[in-house]
Design an enzyme around this catalytic site. Structure first.
Site, short mmCIF file in Angstrom:
data_model
loop_
_atom_site.label_atom_id
_atom_site.label_comp_id
_atom_site.label_asym_id
_atom_site.label_seq_id
_atom_site.Cartn_x
_atom_site.Cartn_y
_atom_site.Cartn_z
N SER A 1 -5.40 5.27 -4.30
CA SER A 1 -5.24 6.71 -4.54
C SER A 1 -5.02 7.02 -6.01
CB SER A 1 -4.05 7.24 -3.74
OG SER A 1 -3.80 8.58 -4.12
N ASN B 1 -3.69 9.77 -6.74
CA ASN B 1 -2.48 10.60 -6.69
C ASN B 1 -1.21 9.77 -6.51
OD1 ASN B 1 -3.80 13.27 -6.70
ND2 ASN B 1 -4.64 12.64 -4.72
N GLY C 1 -7.49 3.72 3.39
CA GLY C 1 -7.65 2.73 2.34
C GLY C 1 -8.96 2.85 1.57
N ASP D 1 -0.15 5.01 1.00
CA ASP D 1 -0.40 5.98 2.08
C ASP D 1 -0.32 5.28 3.44
OD1 ASP D 1 -1.00 8.14 0.31
OD2 ASP D 1 -2.98 7.32 -0.03
N ARG E 1 -11.74 8.12 -2.39
CA ARG E 1 -12.07 9.52 -2.11
C ARG E 1 -13.57 9.74 -1.90
NH1 ARG E 1 -9.75 13.48 -6.51
NH2 ARG E 1 -7.96 12.13 -6.12
N ASP F 1 -1.47 -0.52 6.14
CA ASP F 1 -1.70 0.17 7.43
C ASP F 1 -3.19 0.30 7.75
OD1 ASP F 1 -2.18 2.13 5.38
OD2 ASP F 1 -2.13 3.66 6.95
N ASP G 1 0.87 -1.16 0.00
CA ASP G 1 0.00 0.00 0.00
C ASP G 1 0.93 1.23 0.00
OD1 ASP G 1 -2.29 1.69 0.50
OD2 ASP G 1 -1.65 1.77 2.59
C1 BG6 Z 1 -5.89 5.71 0.13
C2 BG6 Z 1 -5.95 6.48 1.43
O1 BG6 Z 1 -4.58 5.27 -0.08
O2 BG6 Z 1 -6.28 6.55 -0.96
C3 BG6 Z 1 -7.33 7.09 1.62
O3 BG6 Z 1 -5.66 5.60 2.51
C4 BG6 Z 1 -7.69 7.94 0.40
O4 BG6 Z 1 -7.33 7.88 2.78
C5 BG6 Z 1 -7.60 7.09 -0.86
O5 BG6 Z 1 -9.01 8.45 0.51
C6 BG6 Z 1 -7.91 7.87 -2.14
O6 BG6 Z 1 -6.90 8.79 -2.36
P1 BG6 Z 1 -6.95 9.98 -3.40
O7 BG6 Z 1 -5.52 10.48 -3.38
O8 BG6 Z 1 -7.32 9.39 -4.73
O9 BG6 Z 1 -7.93 10.98 -2.92
MG MG Z 2 -2.77 3.10 3.67
#
Ligand code: BG6
Ligand code: MG
Length: 220
Positions: free
Chosen positions: A117, A119, A47, A12, A50, A171, A10
């Site tokens: 994510s 991002n 995890g 984040d 969004r 995590d 993972d």
């Molecule tokens: C996960 C995070 O990795 O990504 C979450 O643990 C987050 O908290 C999710 O909401 C989506 O991320 P992003 O960057 O696409 O908003």
């Molecule tokens: Mg995580």
């Protein structure tokens, strides 16, 4: 027990501490709507995608909004989040990660990123780890967030391996559940009180021997 051939990470909260930035940005959004979210509640957002996170937060605050308003809020949160992320450097890689990756490569294991994510690539670029993964599965490649197993199943598939060959590092409670549903063994990064379903829990990757993770048995 199969010896693992790949480690799936993972992002984040495992590779980098962006979990804190997600919390700060969501909290700023909740505060702007007139309520607060606790650190304990934030565990349930880890995890989670969004839009799913946004829906959980609005339900927590008892706020009902139109789809259009929700999209605007999600965009605003992401802008606040990206402001925090833009300050990141390789110095933000979590303790033990860099050494662990050296050992993982030396052991001949494959690596994949399994993050919901959108991002993820931007962050990997900022911390200089974009080339450290044999496969990258992120929020742009999946339809369902964790605890759905899709992200990890796609990771194994892209590496050409079976779930039994993979160990997942996570995590989040939702992430451990996703990996277990994929049929993979799990190393939880955090505390055993929160990550109750993980096969092994460590506070961070410092001091974890690669061999211990390769031969990790499922918890009985
Ligand atoms: C996960 C995070 O990795 O990504 C979450 O643990 C987050 O908290 C999710 O909401 C989506 O991320 P992003 O960057 O696409 O908003
Ligand atoms: Mg995580």
């Amino acid at each position: 027990m199969n010896k693992a051939k790949a480690f799936l990470f993972d992002l984040d909260g495992v590779i980098v501490d962006t979990a804190v930035f997600h919390y700060q940005a969501w909290r700023r959004m909740a505060n702007s709507l007139g309520f607060d979210i606790s650190e304990h509640f934030n565990e349930s957002l880890k995890g989670v995608s969004r839009m799913d996170s946004l829906n959980l937060i609005l339900a927590q605050g008892g706020v009902t909004l139109s789809e259009e308003q929700k999209l605007a809020l999600a965009t605003q949160k992401n802008e606040w989040y990206l402001e925090l992320v833009s300050q990141m450097t390789p110095g933000d890689i979590l303790p033990g990660v860099t050494d662990f990756f050296v050992q993982v490569k030396a052991a001949g294991l494959k690596t994949a990123l399994g993050s919901v994510s959108k991002n993820a690539k931007l962050i990997l670029e900022r911390i200089g780890m974009l080339d450290d993964f044999d496969a990258i599965i992120d929020g742009t490649k999946i339809e369902r967030g964790k605890p759905d197993p899709e992200v990890f199943l796609k990771g194994a598939e892209e590496l050409g391996l079976q779930p039994a060959d993979c160990v997942v590092f996570e995590d989040a409670v939702a992430g451990i559940e996703a990996a277990r549903r994929a049929g993979m063994r799990t190393v939880g990064i955090g505390t055993p009180e929160i990550l109750t379903e993980a096969d092994l829990v460590v506070p961070d990757l410092r001091g974890l021997a690669v061999n211990e993770a390769i031969e990790l048995p499922f918890k009985v």
